[in-house]
Design a protein around this motif. Structure first.
Motif, PDB file in Angstrom:
ATOM      1  N   ASP A   5     -46.116 -64.269 -47.837  1.00  0.00           N
ATOM      2  CA  ASP A   5     -45.487 -63.936 -49.116  1.00  0.00           C
ATOM      3  C   ASP A   5     -44.654 -65.101 -49.641  1.00  0.00           C
ATOM      4  O   ASP A   5     -44.641 -65.373 -50.849  1.00  0.00           O
ATOM      5  CB  ASP A   5     -44.595 -62.701 -48.967  1.00  0.00           C
ATOM      6  N   ASN A   6     -43.957 -65.794 -48.749  1.00  0.00           N
ATOM      7  CA  ASN A   6     -43.152 -66.946 -49.150  1.00  0.00           C
ATOM      8  C   ASN A   6     -44.031 -68.058 -49.706  1.00  0.00           C
ATOM      9  O   ASN A   6     -43.698 -68.685 -50.719  1.00  0.00           O
ATOM     10  CB  ASN A   6     -42.356 -67.465 -47.947  1.00  0.00           C
ATOM     11  N   ASN A  44     -40.796 -77.305 -52.212  1.00  0.00           N
ATOM     12  CA  ASN A  44     -40.746 -75.954 -51.644  1.00  0.00           C
ATOM     13  C   ASN A  44     -42.137 -75.482 -51.235  1.00  0.00           C
ATOM     14  O   ASN A  44     -42.317 -74.859 -50.191  1.00  0.00           O
ATOM     15  CB  ASN A  44     -40.147 -74.983 -52.662  1.00  0.00           C
ATOM     16  N   LEU A  45     -43.123 -75.795 -52.082  1.00  0.00           N
ATOM     17  CA  LEU A  45     -44.499 -75.397 -51.784  1.00  0.00           C
ATOM     18  C   LEU A  45     -45.024 -76.130 -50.555  1.00  0.00           C
ATOM     19  O   LEU A  45     -45.681 -75.531 -49.692  1.00  0.00           O
ATOM     20  CB  LEU A  45     -45.390 -75.680 -52.993  1.00  0.00           C
ATOM     21  N   LYS A  46     -44.751 -77.411 -50.467  1.00  0.00           N
ATOM     22  CA  LYS A  46     -45.188 -78.186 -49.309  1.00  0.00           C
ATOM     23  C   LYS A  46     -44.604 -77.612 -48.023  1.00  0.00           C
ATOM     24  O   LYS A  46     -45.306 -77.449 -47.013  1.00  0.00           O
ATOM     25  CB  LYS A  46     -44.775 -79.651 -49.469  1.00  0.00           C
ATOM     26  N   THR A  47     -43.310 -77.276 -48.059  1.00  0.00           N
ATOM     27  CA  THR A  47     -42.653 -76.702 -46.885  1.00  0.00           C
ATOM     28  C   THR A  47     -43.242 -75.345 -46.533  1.00  0.00           C
ATOM     29  O   THR A  47     -43.527 -75.056 -45.363  1.00  0.00           O
ATOM     30  CB  THR A  47     -41.143 -76.553 -47.144  1.00  0.00           C
ATOM     31  N   ALA A  48     -43.471 -74.503 -47.555  1.00  0.00           N
ATOM     32  CA  ALA A  48     -44.041 -73.178 -47.319  1.00  0.00           C
ATOM     33  C   ALA A  48     -45.461 -73.291 -46.766  1.00  0.00           C
ATOM     34  O   ALA A  48     -45.869 -72.508 -45.899  1.00  0.00           O
ATOM     35  CB  ALA A  48     -44.038 -72.363 -48.606  1.00  0.00           C
ATOM     36  N   ALA A  58     -44.078 -69.512 -53.585  1.00  0.00           N
ATOM     37  CA  ALA A  58     -43.879 -70.941 -53.836  1.00  0.00           C
ATOM     38  C   ALA A  58     -45.043 -71.523 -54.633  1.00  0.00           C
ATOM     39  O   ALA A  58     -44.845 -72.348 -55.533  1.00  0.00           O
ATOM     40  CB  ALA A  58     -43.714 -71.687 -52.513  1.00  0.00           C
ATOM     41  N   ARG A  59     -46.255 -71.077 -54.318  1.00  0.00           N
ATOM     42  CA  ARG A  59     -47.436 -71.548 -55.052  1.00  0.00           C
ATOM     43  C   ARG A  59     -47.380 -71.111 -56.512  1.00  0.00           C
ATOM     44  O   ARG A  59     -47.639 -71.908 -57.423  1.00  0.00           O
ATOM     45  CB  ARG A  59     -48.697 -70.999 -54.390  1.00  0.00           C
ATOM     46  N   GLU A  60     -47.034 -69.855 -56.747  1.00  0.00           N
ATOM     47  CA  GLU A  60     -46.955 -69.336 -58.114  1.00  0.00           C
ATOM     48  C   GLU A  60     -45.873 -70.059 -58.916  1.00  0.00           C
ATOM     49  O   GLU A  60     -46.058 -70.372 -60.094  1.00  0.00           O
ATOM     50  CB  GLU A  60     -46.670 -67.832 -58.071  1.00  0.00           C
ATOM     51  N   GLN A  61     -44.742 -70.334 -58.268  1.00  0.00           N
ATOM     52  CA  GLN A  61     -43.657 -71.031 -58.957  1.00  0.00           C
ATOM     53  C   GLN A  61     -44.087 -72.432 -59.389  1.00  0.00           C
ATOM     54  O   GLN A  61     -43.874 -72.838 -60.542  1.00  0.00           O
ATOM     55  CB  GLN A  61     -42.436 -71.134 -58.040  1.00  0.00           C
ATOM     56  N   PHE A  62     -44.725 -73.168 -58.490  1.00  0.00           N
ATOM     57  CA  PHE A  62     -45.169 -74.517 -58.813  1.00  0.00           C
ATOM     58  C   PHE A  62     -46.185 -74.501 -59.941  1.00  0.00           C
ATOM     59  O   PHE A  62     -46.088 -75.271 -60.903  1.00  0.00           O
ATOM     60  CB  PHE A  62     -45.778 -75.184 -57.572  1.00  0.00           C
ATOM     61  N   GLN A  63     -47.175 -73.630 -59.839  1.00  0.00           N
ATOM     62  CA  GLN A  63     -48.232 -73.590 -60.846  1.00  0.00           C
ATOM     63  C   GLN A  63     -47.700 -73.154 -62.211  1.00  0.00           C
ATOM     64  O   GLN A  63     -48.135 -73.660 -63.247  1.00  0.00           O
ATOM     65  CB  GLN A  63     -49.346 -72.653 -60.378  1.00  0.00           C
ATOM     66  N   THR A  64     -46.746 -72.228 -62.219  1.00  0.00           N
ATOM     67  CA  THR A  64     -46.162 -71.760 -63.483  1.00  0.00           C
ATOM     68  C   THR A  64     -45.371 -72.869 -64.167  1.00  0.00           C
ATOM     69  O   THR A  64     -45.498 -73.077 -65.383  1.00  0.00           O
ATOM     70  CB  THR A  64     -45.252 -70.547 -63.232  1.00  0.00           C
ATOM     71  N   ILE A  65     -44.564 -73.583 -63.396  1.00  0.00           N
ATOM     72  CA  ILE A  65     -43.763 -74.677 -63.972  1.00  0.00           C
ATOM     73  C   ILE A  65     -44.665 -75.776 -64.504  1.00  0.00           C
ATOM     74  O   ILE A  65     -44.442 -76.313 -65.600  1.00  0.00           O
ATOM     75  CB  ILE A  65     -42.788 -75.235 -62.910  1.00  0.00           C
ATOM     76  N   THR A 117     -54.017 -62.906 -40.000  1.00  0.00           N
ATOM     77  CA  THR A 117     -53.193 -63.061 -38.797  1.00  0.00           C
ATOM     78  C   THR A 117     -51.815 -63.629 -39.113  1.00  0.00           C
ATOM     79  O   THR A 117     -50.971 -63.705 -38.224  1.00  0.00           O
ATOM     80  CB  THR A 117     -53.886 -63.989 -37.782  1.00  0.00           C
ATOM     81  N   ALA A 118     -51.583 -64.036 -40.350  1.00  0.00           N
ATOM     82  CA  ALA A 118     -50.311 -64.669 -40.715  1.00  0.00           C
ATOM     83  C   ALA A 118     -49.211 -63.623 -40.852  1.00  0.00           C
ATOM     84  O   ALA A 118     -49.454 -62.520 -41.357  1.00  0.00           O
ATOM     85  CB  ALA A 118     -50.463 -65.425 -42.031  1.00  0.00           C
ATOM     86  N   PRO A 119     -47.986 -63.943 -40.430  1.00  0.00           N
ATOM     87  CA  PRO A 119     -46.861 -63.028 -40.652  1.00  0.00           C
ATOM     88  C   PRO A 119     -46.688 -62.770 -42.151  1.00  0.00           C
ATOM     89  O   PRO A 119     -46.787 -63.692 -42.960  1.00  0.00           O
ATOM     90  CB  PRO A 119     -45.666 -63.796 -40.072  1.00  0.00           C
ATOM     91  N   LYS A 120     -46.449 -61.520 -42.526  1.00  0.00           N
ATOM     92  CA  LYS A 120     -46.372 -61.158 -43.935  1.00  0.00           C
ATOM     93  C   LYS A 120     -45.304 -61.963 -44.677  1.00  0.00           C
ATOM     94  O   LYS A 120     -45.524 -62.428 -45.805  1.00  0.00           O
ATOM     95  CB  LYS A 120     -46.071 -59.665 -44.072  1.00  0.00           C
TER      96      LYS A 120
END
Length: 219
Positions: A77-78, A36-40, A82-89, A70-73
């Motif tokens: 945010d996505n 999921n993180l790679k895709t995001a 995804a980064r927080e989820q990976f790091q937490t797990i 310049t990135a869409p919010k």
């Protein structure tokens, strides 16, 4: 994008026999979170791509901070979620000393942003390579990080060298610096990188690696 960091696996053991149920579930969740993180991350890179430096075109930004503005919010945010989820797990499994299905593996790069050219780098038409040394903790977090060396190269089309790789062949540690803010820009990119730590005896370990950050697009 080719990063040059590949996992080195040895003697994977039987998932169902050797791992406890909670370890199997943790690894399954971690693998899903990594994908999921790679895709995001790829979606974020694509959203920022139009503002990057191109032949005959002035870039829309000259730092990672400017690029992210310049990135869409929703896209940003996505990615953050995804980064927080990976790091937490990952941290949760390390704290609980869970085993992985791999006996050993080198550090695996999950995602890293493309390096951003500085204004001085663009104005002076600088192309070069920055070698960065990074300490990766077993939780995937950074320890020490710093520039080993950097050097100029002939500018090539954007299809030339990959933006991120590993030093090959290794170069002597010399005090030369690329300058024009590009050494710092390389550190900015690497500090945002996300890694799956090295594994030894089926468990994550801390280690040190080197990365080459290539500023090598035709200006």
């Amino acid at each position: 994008m080719t990063f040059g960091i590949t996992p080195q696996r040895a003697k994977p053991f039987d998932f169902n026999v050797q791992l406890r149920p909670e370890e199997r579930e943790w690894w399954r969740k971690l693998e899903n979170a990594r994908q999921n993180l790679k895709t995001a991350g790829e979606e974020l890179d694509e959203a920022l791509k139009s503002g990057e430096i191109r032949p005959g075109k002035e870039p829309n930004y000259y730092s990672r901070a400017e690029a992210l503005k310049t990135a869409p919010k929703a896209t940003l945010d996505n990615f953050k979620a995804a980064r927080e989820q990976f790091q937490t797990i990952l941290r949760d499994g390390v704290i609980k000393e869970y085993r992985t299905p791999l006996e050993s593996s080198k550090v695996q790069l999950v995602w890293i942003p493309r390096p951003v050219y500085t204004r001085e780098g663009v104005e002076n038409k600088i192309c070069g390579v920055v070698t960065v040394r990074v300490s990766i903790e077993k939780t995937g977090e950074f320890g020490a990080i710093g520039v080993v060396n950097s050097y100029t190269v002939q500018c090539l089309p954007a299809v030339g060298l990959p933006p991120i790789g590993v030093p090959n062949p290794p170069r002597d540690e010399v005090p030369y610096r690329l300058g024009h803010g590009l050494d710092e820009a390389a550190l900015e990119a690497v500090k945002e990188a996300i890694f799956l730590p090295a594994i030894r005896d089926y468990r994550p370990i801390s280690t040190k690696i080197r990365l080459e950050v290539n500023f090598n697009q035709k200006i």
